[in-house]
Each structure stands twice: as C-alpha cells, then as structure tokens.
Design a protein around this motif. Structure first.
Motif, PDB file in Angstrom:
ATOM      1  N   SER A  67      22.203 -23.005 109.718  1.00  0.00           N
ATOM      2  CA  SER A  67      21.794 -22.052 110.741  1.00  0.00           C
ATOM      3  C   SER A  67      22.920 -21.205 111.317  1.00  0.00           C
ATOM      4  N   LEU A  68      24.174 -21.611 111.115  1.00  0.00           N
ATOM      5  CA  LEU A  68      25.304 -20.880 111.691  1.00  0.00           C
ATOM      6  C   LEU A  68      26.325 -20.566 110.598  1.00  0.00           C
ATOM      7  N   LYS A  71      21.173 -12.663 108.675  1.00  0.00           N
ATOM      8  CA  LYS A  71      20.425 -12.591 109.927  1.00  0.00           C
ATOM      9  C   LYS A  71      18.924 -12.524 109.663  1.00  0.00           C
ATOM     10  N   ARG A 105      19.635 -16.769 110.403  1.00  0.00           N
ATOM     11  CA  ARG A 105      20.901 -17.430 110.677  1.00  0.00           C
ATOM     12  C   ARG A 105      21.697 -16.666 111.742  1.00  0.00           C
ATOM     13  N   THR A 106      22.479 -17.389 112.508  1.00  0.00           N
ATOM     14  CA  THR A 106      23.414 -16.798 113.460  1.00  0.00           C
ATOM     15  C   THR A 106      24.724 -16.543 112.733  1.00  0.00           C
ATOM     16  N   VAL A 107      25.294 -15.348 112.912  1.00  0.00           N
ATOM     17  CA  VAL A 107      26.513 -14.971 112.202  1.00  0.00           C
ATOM     18  C   VAL A 107      27.618 -14.651 113.209  1.00  0.00           C
ATOM     19  N   VAL A 108      28.792 -15.235 112.971  1.00  0.00           N
ATOM     20  CA  VAL A 108      29.956 -15.049 113.837  1.00  0.00           C
ATOM     21  C   VAL A 108      31.132 -14.567 112.992  1.00  0.00           C
ATOM     22  N   VAL A 159      26.801  -8.580 114.330  1.00  0.00           N
ATOM     23  CA  VAL A 159      26.840 -10.039 114.367  1.00  0.00           C
ATOM     24  C   VAL A 159      26.527 -10.523 115.780  1.00  0.00           C
ATOM     25  N   ASP A 160      26.334 -11.819 115.893  1.00  0.00           N
ATOM     26  CA  ASP A 160      25.947 -12.403 117.177  1.00  0.00           C
ATOM     27  C   ASP A 160      27.138 -12.663 118.094  1.00  0.00           C
ATOM     28  N   LEU A 161      28.328 -12.842 117.506  1.00  0.00           N
ATOM     29  CA  LEU A 161      29.506 -13.190 118.295  1.00  0.00           C
ATOM     30  C   LEU A 161      30.751 -12.884 117.483  1.00  0.00           C
ATOM     31  N   THR A 187      27.215 -20.412 120.607  1.00  0.00           N
ATOM     32  CA  THR A 187      25.901 -19.927 120.144  1.00  0.00           C
ATOM     33  C   THR A 187      24.796 -20.964 120.311  1.00  0.00           C
ATOM     34  N   ALA A 244      23.647 -22.663 118.006  1.00  0.00           N
ATOM     35  CA  ALA A 244      22.758 -22.405 116.876  1.00  0.00           C
ATOM     36  C   ALA A 244      22.449 -23.652 116.064  1.00  0.00           C
TER      37      ALA A 244
END
Length: 236
Positions: A8-9, A104, A108-111, A135-137, A162, A164
């Motif tokens: 997920s991350l 995404k 999924r969370t993307v950093v 991206v998320d972060l 996150t 996540a």
C-alpha cells in the motif's frame, strides 16, 4: 502457504530513480569544491560510492567531522545544484510520472524521498511541475531526524506520516543506489527494488539488498502487481 499482501505504500528516490539529472550531482560537487578551494579529484570516489546519502553527511565524512567546513561545502553544493536545475538541466526519467500515476490509480500511497536539502528538493519538484498533486508526500533527511540514507528513517517517516500501512512488509522501496537498497532492507520493506537509470549497477544493488532489479521505475507497477499475485495464488 503465503498470506495475501497488499503493498500500500511506495517510497521512491528522486535523482537517478524518478528524476534524470544527467550527472548533475557530480557536476555540482565539482563546482562546490572548486568554489571553496578544495580539490574535487581527491573526493569524487567517495561521493560516487555514497550516492543517495544525505549530502551534509557526505561532507562531514570528507572533512573529518569539521562541522563548519561541512556546512559551507553543503551550502555551496546545494547552490550549485540549484543553479543547474534553474538552467533547465533536469528532466523526469522516461515513464516515471506515468508510473506514479499508475501506482496511485492502483490505490497506493506514493512518497518521494531525497538526500538533498529541502530547498533543493523543492526546486526540483517545481522545475518538473511535480510540486502539486503528483505524490502524497515528499521527504528530505531533515524531515526524518536528519540522518538520511542508508538509515531507514525516511522510509519509516513515510509510514508514520501517511498511515498507509500497518505492517512494514507492505512497504515498497525503489532507488538507484546501494544506500537506497540498504534503507529499504533496514526498514523491513517487502519489496526493495533497484533501478538501472542512476548511479549504481545491478551487482551493487543486489549486494546491498535489492530483491529485484528493474531497467526503470516504469516497470514498478507491474512488478508490484506480480508480487501481490504470487501471494493470492499461494492462498489458493
């Protein structure tokens, strides 16, 4: 029997992984050393070997812990790199933005992480048009206690900030350097993927813990799907 695993991350490096900088790190280092009256030729091997590490940590090592010299050198490096970025000398790795969008879309969370200071990271994001929404972060070493790679701090900070995932095995870490691989392994990530678009070759990436080596980050969404599918088949 394997348990189903949802990755997920996804924590991605920038220069050499998602960002094609064409050797700008070495050019900026050379410019910074010259401005300070240092001989870059005596330091370049160490700089190459530690690609991915926090730049201030590199300079602390090179100057034997002399904090004042290290801080001056780091500032000169960041300024030189920023000038190269402002001159249009940077571009995305082909397919990187599309791969992030796919990740995404897969939920999924993307950093994005870097060994640069925040001011340089932001300059890169702005130059690429990635500052808003891609991206998320985004994280630099100072956002995670200052140590940077090869410590797992930025990866674990991504997890904490996150929220996540609830298991480090649901983490994916991807990068182009040995230190990216070490930070992924030390974080407990389920997938530690090396890419061949940057500083280090396949042998170095595998030696430092890569579970898979890809030609490019563009291949990452498919790799994750394949990995998850193996767990689903195992359940059956």
């Amino acid at each position: 029997m394997k348990n189903k695993q949802q990755m997920s991350l996804v924590v991605l490096d920038m220069a050499g992984t998602t960002v094609a900088d064409g050797g700008l790190v070495e050019q900026a280092f050379d410019a910074a050393a010259t401005r300070l009256g240092e001989d870059p030729a005596t330091m370049i091997d160490y700089v190459r070997a530690t690609m991915g590490e926090s730049k201030i940590s590199v300079f602390r090592h090179l100057f034997g812990g002399d904090e004042q010299r290290a801080q001056r050198a780091n500032l000169a490096f960041e300024e030189a790199y920023g000038e190269l970025v402002a001159d249009g000398r940077i571009a995305p790795v082909p397919g990187a933005a599309e791969a992030i969008a796919q990740l995404k879309d897969q939920g999924r969370t993307v950093v994005l992480t870097t060994g640069f200071a925040r001011v340089t990271q932001d300059a890169i994001l702005d130059a690429l048009g990635w500052a808003d929404g891609l991206v998320d972060l985004t994280l630099c070493p100072a956002d995670a206690g200052g140590r940077g790679r090869p410590y797992p701090d930025m990866v674990l900070a991504a997890l904490l900030r996150t929220g996540a995932v609830d298991d480090v095995r649901q983490l994916v870490v991807a990068g182009d350097t040995s230190y990216d691989m070490l930070s992924g392994v030390r974080s407990g990530a389920g997938i530690v993927a090396g890419v061949l678009t940057g500083a280090h070759d396949e042998a170095a990436l595998k030696e430092h813990g890569a579970t898979r080596v890809l030609s490019s980050v563009a291949e990452l969404p498919a790799l994750i799907r394949e990995y998850e599918g193996e767990y689903e088949e195992g359940e059956g």
